[in-house]
Write a protein that holds these residues in place. Sequence first.
Motif, PDB file in Angstrom:
ATOM      1  N   UNK A 426     -40.841  35.547  44.909  1.00 42.75           N
ATOM      2  CA  UNK A 426     -39.340  35.901  45.985  1.00 42.75           C
ATOM      3  C   UNK A 426     -38.667  35.134  46.607  1.00 42.75           C
ATOM      4  N   UNK A 427     -39.410  34.356  47.129  1.00 40.90           N
ATOM      5  CA  UNK A 427     -39.037  33.653  48.604  1.00 40.90           C
ATOM      6  C   UNK A 427     -38.607  32.128  48.093  1.00 40.90           C
ATOM      7  N   UNK A 428     -38.140  31.597  46.748  1.00 35.19           N
ATOM      8  CA  UNK A 428     -37.972  30.427  45.972  1.00 35.19           C
ATOM      9  C   UNK A 428     -36.836  30.557  46.560  1.00 35.19           C
ATOM     10  N   UNK A 429     -36.372  29.166  46.720  1.00 38.52           N
ATOM     11  CA  UNK A 429     -34.301  28.707  46.499  1.00 38.52           C
ATOM     12  C   UNK A 429     -33.773  29.940  45.423  1.00 38.52           C
ATOM     13  N   UNK A 430     -32.976  30.338  46.004  1.00 41.08           N
ATOM     14  CA  UNK A 430     -31.742  31.100  44.833  1.00 41.08           C
ATOM     15  C   UNK A 430     -33.408  31.493  43.706  1.00 41.08           C
ATOM     16  N   UNK A 431     -33.556  32.882  44.511  1.00 41.34           N
ATOM     17  CA  UNK A 431     -34.556  33.991  43.340  1.00 41.34           C
ATOM     18  C   UNK A 431     -34.068  35.189  43.106  1.00 41.34           C
ATOM     19  N   UNK A 432     -33.049  34.882  44.289  1.00 42.08           N
ATOM     20  CA  UNK A 432     -32.261  36.150  43.258  1.00 42.08           C
ATOM     21  C   UNK A 432     -31.316  36.339  41.868  1.00 42.08           C
ATOM     22  N   UNK A 433     -31.305  35.342  42.131  1.00 44.61           N
ATOM     23  CA  UNK A 433     -31.082  34.739  40.522  1.00 44.61           C
ATOM     24  C   UNK A 433     -31.296  35.117  39.494  1.00 44.61           C
TER      25      UNK A 433
END
Length: 827
Positions: A426-433
Amino acid sequence: MFQWVRQAGDGGEVGGVGGVGGVINGDFAATPWGRYAADAWQRTVLTLDVMRERGNVFLDHLHAGKPALLKFEHELLMDGRDLPQPCNYSLLRILPPDGSVVDPERRPIVVIDPRAGHGPGIGGFKPDSEIGVALRAGHPVYFITFEPEPVEGQTLLDVARAEALFIEEVGRRHPKAPGLPAVIGNCQAGWAVAALAAVRSDLMGPIVLNGAPLSYWAGSAQQNPMRYAGGALGGAWLSALSADLCGDRFDGAHLVSNFENLNLANTWWDKYYNLYANVDTERERFLDFERWWGGYFRMTGEEIESIVENLFIGNRLARGEVELEGYRLDLRNIAAPMVIFASWGDNITPPQQALDWIIDVWGSEKALIKAGRTIVYMLHPRIGHLGIFVGGAIARREHEQIVDTLQQIAALPPGLYEMKIDARDPDAPLAALESGDYSVSFETRKVDDLRALNADGRRDEALFSTIAQVSESNIRAYRQWLQPAVRAIGSKPLGELLRWLHPLRQQHLAISDLHPLAPWIRHAAEQAREHRQPVEADNPWLRWEQLGSRWISESLDRIGQQRDASLVRWVEAVYGPNGLGALLPPRADDVASGAAHAIADEAEGRRVALAQVDQGGFAEAVCRILLTGLAHRGVLQRRGLILGQLLADSHRRMATRMAGAAAAAAPSEDWASLLHRQALVVAFAPEEAIAALPRLLPEAADREQAVALASAVLMSEAELADPKSPAARYVHRVLEVDPARVAALAQSLSAAPAATVSIAASPAPKPARVPGPRTRPAAVADATAAPRRAAAKVSPSTPAKTAAKTPAKTATTTARRAAPRPRKVPA
């Protein structure tokens, strides 16, 4: 028995019958042996009762006409028996369960189950299945089923025609979907789908082949001894004999017997002991699976002979030598993106059989790029053949991610990729996508990587060329000398007799309500459930039982391994260079590895690439930079692809609203075609493609924007922000732009969609339209306008971290104003 155990526990003395016996002291039931004996007896009668139910299920399924064993309600749309060339296939529409909603504008998915001895239904065998995950994702789902008996005179081509009509009908029902129907083919249905796509590639979107063999000679002697069975039996003549004896009907139970003989331990012990050891919880699962496993379907003689001669013995599909009534099946003609799912634990369709056709058909990954083809494969480390289709954990992980990623797979640049699934950070870049528990990436692969999967090499395939030649001689001799007499003897009544005498059917009939002891078994099981006393897990006698079970299982495994090793040695001795191989040496065409294709494609691809190096403008430059970065990084994340689609789609819509009719009338080219063409240029003329970028992008600002767009999709902003990184030095040297400014611009582009759009709450975007050559796409120009203005305020000496803040804030504000409001998608 159970009353006796209860009284013994109360301190009485009773006579025991049926397994413990004798007159014993009342303390017996309190001992470890007494508790184990009571539990063992209860499990025995409960297991017998499940076996009785299995026999009843077999008979009930038979009397019901062996319908598809789907866990989902469905309706019949088309019946293949009503077609001009009739066959026993039909098209079903899966009705969404209560509480779920299907979006008719999403890509429809068609599931086709294997017709390899069993009946249909394994793709929708339970809620966590291929059909289940597709319905949960909101896709319209269809299922191609088949009847137990073929239509008289039915051929493989009749089936292919019917499936083509079914898929056409699905496409007509969803005109607003973002692409053609996606087709999932399991095992035998997988190679049938590939063959159909080779002739009618206009019918399908992405195709998914699960455990589907296309290179039948590939594999290893240790893992895949089933390959040698054709040599031991003398080729294809035996399948023709079986069909002729039964009045032009081949019994699928023979194929199931072959599957069962592969794993003696599981067939004769493990699956029954697992039921016995866990009878309190395994009943439903066991009966559900046996309902499908025990449903044996039949084929016509022409169907089984075509399959055995052309595919399993002849291996002609990968070489493009299969012809059916004038149709030549060339797998190079498959234009749809392909997803291939195989497993190292699969001893029926190992990864080599699922993938080596790519070596033979294409020869190199550059040939794939030249033709604009995309192939994605995924390897599981241990799941067995059936687990690929029926495993609940596989459905929740692999199949769910395949379905959720179809849109991104269709947007991948052409080439060869391995799909990897990892736990979502969940903390990775662009994880919200990305939604759900998993993250998907695509790692670029070469054909040499596929060759490396063959630990034993492919030398033994020369052996199978000799076997194929012997098979051709034997089948010719059989048809000339024996077939007329066999057909004179054979008949459908004889076929019915032989069908019911088959050992697999007899084992289902052995224990059912037809058995005279069935009433006693049912009554004893009722008593066992009423007085059930499971033994504790650490009981020493239970441990001895488990140890004995392991010994039996391992012994059967050793017997099977010794049998397989003997078979391999025998076939190698008979058909090898010191045997029949000396008289019938391997044919050159049989062992070709695609090298000729690779050489021709290399020369032609280089010529075409050089002719296109200086053609194009901003959009072409973005594609080249993206593809060059992909070649160096070797991986493309799903969330990066989603970001690119969101940027292109949202800003294209805004640009269209702002420009009005003028934009609508402007000539345009779809992004996939543009990407495919530039992939060819970068693959065959990589240095010239990059050297031409200053001519395609004469302005430094345009080069900054192009690199930023590509970097945002590749998620490489951090590398550009580090002046010591190879990527930053490369960009600075080749494109003469400031990497820090580009990193800030790329981060702002990434921040805008990530802040405003969530995949869980927005529909999968449709492919963007990109303007043609030497034009700067209005959508891209608008996407980069605000970030560019913000980045221009940052001096080259500004630290990258500080530089990123201003454009990110500006881009987020712009995106909030311009981005279309997300629509709600049904769960």
